[in-house]
Design an enzyme around this catalytic site. Structure first.
Site, PDB file in Angstrom:
ATOM      1  N   ASP A 235       0.808  -1.163   0.003  1.00 54.62           N
ATOM      2  CA  ASP A 235       0.019  -0.091   0.121  1.00 54.62           C
ATOM      3  C   ASP A 235       0.853   1.250  -0.035  1.00 54.62           C
ATOM      4  OD1 ASP A 235      -3.125   0.746   0.630  1.00 54.62           O
ATOM      5  OD2 ASP A 235      -1.953   1.877   2.081  1.00 54.62           O
TER       6      ASP A 235
ATOM      7  N   GLU B 257       1.881  -0.406  -4.963  1.00 56.18           N
ATOM      8  CA  GLU B 257       0.806   0.457  -5.406  1.00 56.18           C
ATOM      9  C   GLU B 257       1.635   1.986  -5.213  1.00 56.18           C
ATOM     10  OE1 GLU B 257      -3.158   2.962  -3.926  1.00 56.18           O
ATOM     11  OE2 GLU B 257      -1.591   2.603  -2.543  1.00 56.18           O
TER      12      GLU B 257
END
Ligand code: GLC
Length: 564
Positions: free
Chosen positions: A219, A278
């Site tokens: 993330d 990401e």
């Protein structure tokens, strides 16, 4: 189960689970666990719920499942506020349930990827609670980013920076100090200069890899490391600084020191664990994350921001294949995820207005999303038609493809959520302007005639609209024209036709029609326009997103050929 006109399903071969580079052209299905399936009736999806729906994943034919966070969380940001990285939220199950899920997925030939959220913890994390109690100057505060305020009594924040979710990026604690949060107030940023933070994440990665996890989705991988040397720049200065690897907060070169250490951890397993970043960064810097020495693969989100437009699609495909070649990795195609308006709905809206940098500037007010709402009205049928065409286009491309739960049902964004039931912090930080992300996170419809559309026996944590009945998996399963059947057929064929990671563009004579050919002969033609396109004489597609019109591909449709 096979349906009329559906080729026999070929499921993944459990023997192949050891293939080291399985991720390069995998179809990865994203599960948002709280909204997938609820086994215990509390309205929140859970791990036993996922276990109970493995047949759906196997029949769909996916290679891997990526689970968004299922860790203990106060849910200030849909689980991306993690209170304990090495446990399961009790509302979602136990570590034993997790182990059972891994075993069952592997037995079905499906790999499992988990989400790691290293930029910030939850404010409920033991470390943050300790930092609050320990006070200024403590080692516990050194794991986060605490600073004194400005102004005569320190009652002003250290800087005027704003968070990604809107509002100030600093929050004051009881003793007067301030902490930094890139996202919600409940998500304090970790201090990645602190060796204890680094060591703890290595422990977390090993914890899950030891339990059989095949890969990790990282993330906001581009935000971990920071240079917070005083004096800190103002917001205006910060925004004017180039993002060239030395920006104080974003996409710093030194973040790759973290990933080099992680890479050694991943490679200490057999087969090596995979990872995907990401990273919302300048495309030219994507290969830094995708290199084998770093995370090994990075998301390409370009299609999330594109219109249904041949020129935009061909440029995006070309540039991302080049970037992938530069890093030695493969690229990733994403049309929908838990952060954006579902693509069936996006494509039913007018094309985005674009800023000077070409990025869309449109915000979706709710009236844009409700069918029959005020102008400009959403055209749902057109949105779904284009979504099916875009999905077939993307599933034919080299690289890996990500499917977000419910997209295989052709789901639209759910706009019918009363404000009082919304959960997403982005909605509360800018109410009315940004509707937030709840509309793509509504619990899935499995069945047309069970309570709560088969999601579970209790009222789901976000309300489901009545149109979920016809969109449900049970309503679509036996229908040869349904989106579920289209995805099943496409994934089975993709497995059969899959080939080297390249493509060749073939001239179509029309700007709004794209045609490419993979080395095996597998050919994809997409008509992005509205005028039918004459297919080559005698060409017989093996799959189409819409019925052919004689020998012509209708507008807003894709056809696959096994050789052309
Ligand atoms: C990522 C996640 C998003 C989350 C944010 C903060 O962008 O995809 O859902 O809100 O990180 O963790």
């Amino acid at each position: 189960m096979t349906t009329a006109g559906t080729p026999a399903l070929q499921t993944a071969d459990p023997q192949q689970i050891e293939l080291p580079e399985w991720w390069r052209q995998a179809v990865v299905y994203q599960v948002y666990p709280r909204s997938f399936a609820d086994a215990d009736g509390d309205g929140i999806g859970d791990l036993p719920g996922i276990l109970s729906r493995i047949d759906h994943l196997r029949e769909l034919g996916v290679d891997a499942v990526w689970l968004s966070p299922f860790y203990p969380s106060e849910l200030a940001d849909g689980g991306y506020d993690v209170a304990d990285y090495r446990d399961v939220d009790p509302r979602l199950g136990t570590l034993e349930d997790f182990d059972r899920l891994v075993d069952a997925l592997h037995a079905a030939g499906i790999r499992i990827v988990v989400d790691i959220v290293p930029n910030h913890t939850s404010d409920q994390h033991a470390w943050f609670q300790e930092a609050l109690a320990a006070g200024r100057g403590s080692a516990a505060r050194e794991r986060y980013i605490f600073r004194d305020g400005t102004g005569p009594d320190g009652s002003e924040p250290p800087t005027d920076w704003v968070s990604v979710f809107g509002g100030p990026a600093w929050e004051r604690v009881a003793d007067g100090q301030w902490y930094f949060h890139n996202f919600a107030v409940e998500q304090p940023d970790l201090n990645w200069d602190n060796p204890e933070v680094r060591a703890d994440f290595v422990r977390t990665l090993r914890f899950w890899a030891d339990r059989g996890v095949d890969g990790f989705r990282i993330d906001v991988a581009h935000m971990l490391t920071k240079d917070l040397t005083e004096p800190l720049p103002s917001r205006a200065e910060l925004e004017s600084l180039p993002r060239d690897g030395h920006h104080p907060l974003i996409d710093r070169d030194d973040v790759h020191e973290v990933y080099a250490e992680w890479r050694a951890v991943f490679d200490s397993y057999d087969p090596p664990r995979a990872a995907v970043a990401e990273a919302w960064v300048d495309p030219a810097r994507i290969p830094l994350y995708a290199r084998a020495e770093s995370l090994g693969q990075a998301f390409n989100f370009d299609l999330l921001e594109a219109d249904f437009n041949a020129g935009q699609f061909s440029r995006i495909v070309g540039s991302n294949l080049l970037l992938a070649a530069e890093s030695g990795s493969s690229t990733t195609w994403v049309l929908s995820n838990h952060d954006v308006v579902r693509h069936a709905t996006r494509y039913g809206l007018p094309d985005a207005e674009r800023g000077e940098d070409g990025r869309p500037v449109r915000k979706h007010g709710n009236e844009w999303l409700l069918s029959g709402g005020t102008t400009p009205q959403l055209d749902r049928a057109r949105g779904l038609r284009r979504a099916r065409a875009a999905s077939l286009f993307v599933l034919g491309l080299p690289g890996s493809a990500y499917i977000y739960q419910g997209e295989e049902l052709g789901l639209h964004e759910v706009a019918e959520i009363p404000d009082a039931q919304r959960q997403d912090p982005t909605f509360f930080r800018s109410p009315g302007e940004d509707m937030g992300r709840d509309g793509c996170r509504v619990p899935l419809p499995w069945s047309a005639d069970e309570p709560f559309f088969g999601f579970g026996s209790g009222a789901p944590h976000l309300p489901q609209p009545s149109w979920f009945a016809e969109a449900s998996a049970s309503a679509q399963a036996g229908d040869p024209t349904s989106t579920l059947t289209l995805y099943r057929d496409a994934l089975a064929l993709r497995r059969r036709l899959q080939t080297a990671e390249t493509l060749e563009w073939i001239e179509t004579g029309r700007e709004d029609v794209l045609r490419f050919r993979r080395p095996s002969g597998w050919t994809v033609i997409t008509n992005f326009g509205t005028e039918p396109f004459d297919l080559p004489e005698g060409a017989a597609p093996v799959l189409t997103s819409a019925p052919l019109d004689g020998g012509r591909l209708p507008g807003e449709a894709t056809a696959w050929f096994d050789a052309l």
